[in-house]
Write an enzyme that holds these catalytic residues in place. Structure first.
Site, PDB file in Angstrom:
ATOM      1  N   HIS A 260       0.906  -1.191   0.087  1.00 10.34           N
ATOM      2  CA  HIS A 260       0.023   0.040   0.029  1.00 10.34           C
ATOM      3  C   HIS A 260       0.749   1.367   0.081  1.00 10.34           C
ATOM      4  O   HIS A 260       0.856   2.183  -0.935  1.00 10.34           O
ATOM      5  CB  HIS A 260      -0.878   0.267   1.293  1.00 10.34           C
ATOM      6  CG  HIS A 260      -1.717  -1.273   1.587  1.00 10.34           C
ATOM      7  ND1 HIS A 260      -2.755  -1.457   0.882  1.00 10.34           N
ATOM      8  CD2 HIS A 260      -1.628  -2.065   2.434  1.00 10.34           C
ATOM      9  CE1 HIS A 260      -3.425  -2.641   1.187  1.00 10.34           C
ATOM     10  NE2 HIS A 260      -2.635  -3.193   2.209  1.00 10.34           N
TER      11      HIS A 260
HETATM   12  O1  RIB Z   1      -4.863  -0.197   5.270  1.00  9.12           O
HETATM   13  C1  RIB Z   1      -3.403  -0.213   4.907  1.00  9.12           C
HETATM   14  C2  RIB Z   1      -2.431   0.609   5.750  1.00  9.12           C
HETATM   15  O2  RIB Z   1      -2.717   0.480   7.121  1.00  9.12           O
HETATM   16  C3  RIB Z   1      -1.200   0.806   5.572  1.00  9.12           C
HETATM   17  O3  RIB Z   1      -0.529   2.251   5.620  1.00  9.12           O
HETATM   18  C4  RIB Z   1      -0.519  -0.184   6.298  1.00  9.12           C
HETATM   19  O4  RIB Z   1       0.877  -0.025   6.621  1.00  9.12           O
HETATM   20  C5  RIB Z   1      -1.449   0.302   7.593  1.00  9.12           C
HETATM   21  O5  RIB Z   1      -0.725   1.067   8.101  1.00  9.12           O
END
Ligand code: RIB
Ligand code: CA
Length: 335
Positions: A260
């Site tokens: 992500h």
């Molecule tokens: O939902 C994904 C996010 O939540 C990413 O940034 C992961 O590292 C968690 O922080």
């Protein structure tokens, strides 16, 4: 090449770690420093993990890690809230429960140097106030507690912020609850404070990150680059694939995992990696019901829509993203 001056606010975690490696090694970025926040794991772990990544990339002389908030603004004041129970206090976690997705410490050597003890909120404020107008971009990849505290306590920083490109939110996809994405869910009020700031905000939500999955075969190709950062990035991607496969049916089918936070950083300098980008009005559900923490993007085709306060990407170019990761790691010097 004109480098993009950035501050990253992270809850390092495995995908934050990949984003940090890209920012530390990528020629297109001037990473001014790192602000850690409570999120995936407790603050002392997110800050320590960030320091370990900086040292893995050999940048400890030039890039410092600062610790910010270790608790969300208000949501955990209610001990019955789901947020109050996340993450488990370390003392309990070391004993029985390992953090499902991230573990508590990254698979890197212990940090040789401690992270800075100075509050990241004060460091960010000082750095921004010393900068020119719209000179520095913020890349938050965790809960927005630090960003909200910065904006509320030192609003004079706002003219110095070029834009905010954050990983967070979801329109059709959720993860922390049936309605919300983790970074927003973990501190909903903080996210709403950012949305009301008037800053130039780009959301890189789950709808985009889930279209830019990295496979086990690609993780092997990354490992073959052979440098310490490449081998580390490969290892955490493979760990993410294993953990996602245990939890998410579609990820198990794909044998791949989203990274992500790295996609948000890529989007800062390569907006072409994002697809189906919409300018819209967005607010966070800060009621305490079942959708608490949900990002509500108003995508209705109105004749007179609400004035947009952000843009959101509902897709991403996976091949561009993967080549961007490969390119930076192949250019990164051995360290
Ligand atoms: O939902 C994904 C996010 O939540 C990413 O940034 C992961 O590292 C968690 O922080
Ligand atoms: Ca994160």
């Amino acid at each position: 090449m004109v480098k993009e001056k950035i501050i990253m606010d992270v809850d390092t975690g495995t995908d934050d770690a990949v984003a940090l490696v890209m920012a530390l090694l990528g020629e297109e970025y001037e990473l001014l420093g790192i602000s850690a926040v409570n999120g995936n794991v407790e603050l002392r772990c997110t800050a320590d993990n960030s320091q370990r990544v900086v040292e893995c990339c050999g940048k400890e002389e030039s890039v410092k890690v600062y610790a910010g908030a270790d608790i969300p603004l208000v949501c955990t004041l209610d001990p019955q809230s789901a947020q109050a129970r996340y993450p488990l206090p370390i003392r309990e976690s070391y004993g029985e429960v390992d953090n499902m997705m991230h573990g508590f410490h990254l698979p890197l050597p212990e940090a040789k140097h401690p992270y800075e003890k100075r509050s990241s909120i004060f460091w960010m404020a000082e750095t921004l106030l010393q900068a020119g107008e719209k000179e520095i971009s913020l890349v938050p990849t965790g809960p927005l507690t630090n960003i909200a505290l910065l904006l509320r306590t030192v609003p004079e920083v706002i003219p110095h912020i070029k834009r905010v490109v954050l990983m967070g939110g979801g329109h059709f996809i959720a993860n922390a609850s049936s309605a919300a994405e983790f970074n927003i869910w973990a501190d909903p009020e903080a996210a709403e404070i950012l949305l009301q700031s008037g800053l130039d905000i780009t959301f890189v939500p789950l709808d985009a990150t889930h279209q830019a999955l990295i496979s086990a075969e690609e993780a092997e190709e990354i490992a073959a680059i052979g440098t310490a950062p490449a081998k580390f990035v490969s290892a955490v991607i493979k760990e993410r694939i294993a953990r996602y496969s245990r939890r998410d049916r579609d990820m198990a089918e794909y044998g791949a995992a989203p990274v992500h936070d790295a996609l948000a950083l890529c989007a800062l300098t390569h907006p072409e990696v994002l697809k189906d980008v919409r300018e819209c009005d967005c607010h966070v559900d800060i009621g305490r019901g079942i959708s608490y923490g949900r990002t509500v993007f108003d995508l209705r085709e109105r004749v007179q829509p609400e004035a947009p306060n952000c843009r959101v990407a509902l897709g991403a170019d996976k091949d561009f993203f993967y080549q961007w990761i490969l390119g930076i790691l192949k250019s990164g010097k051995e360290c």
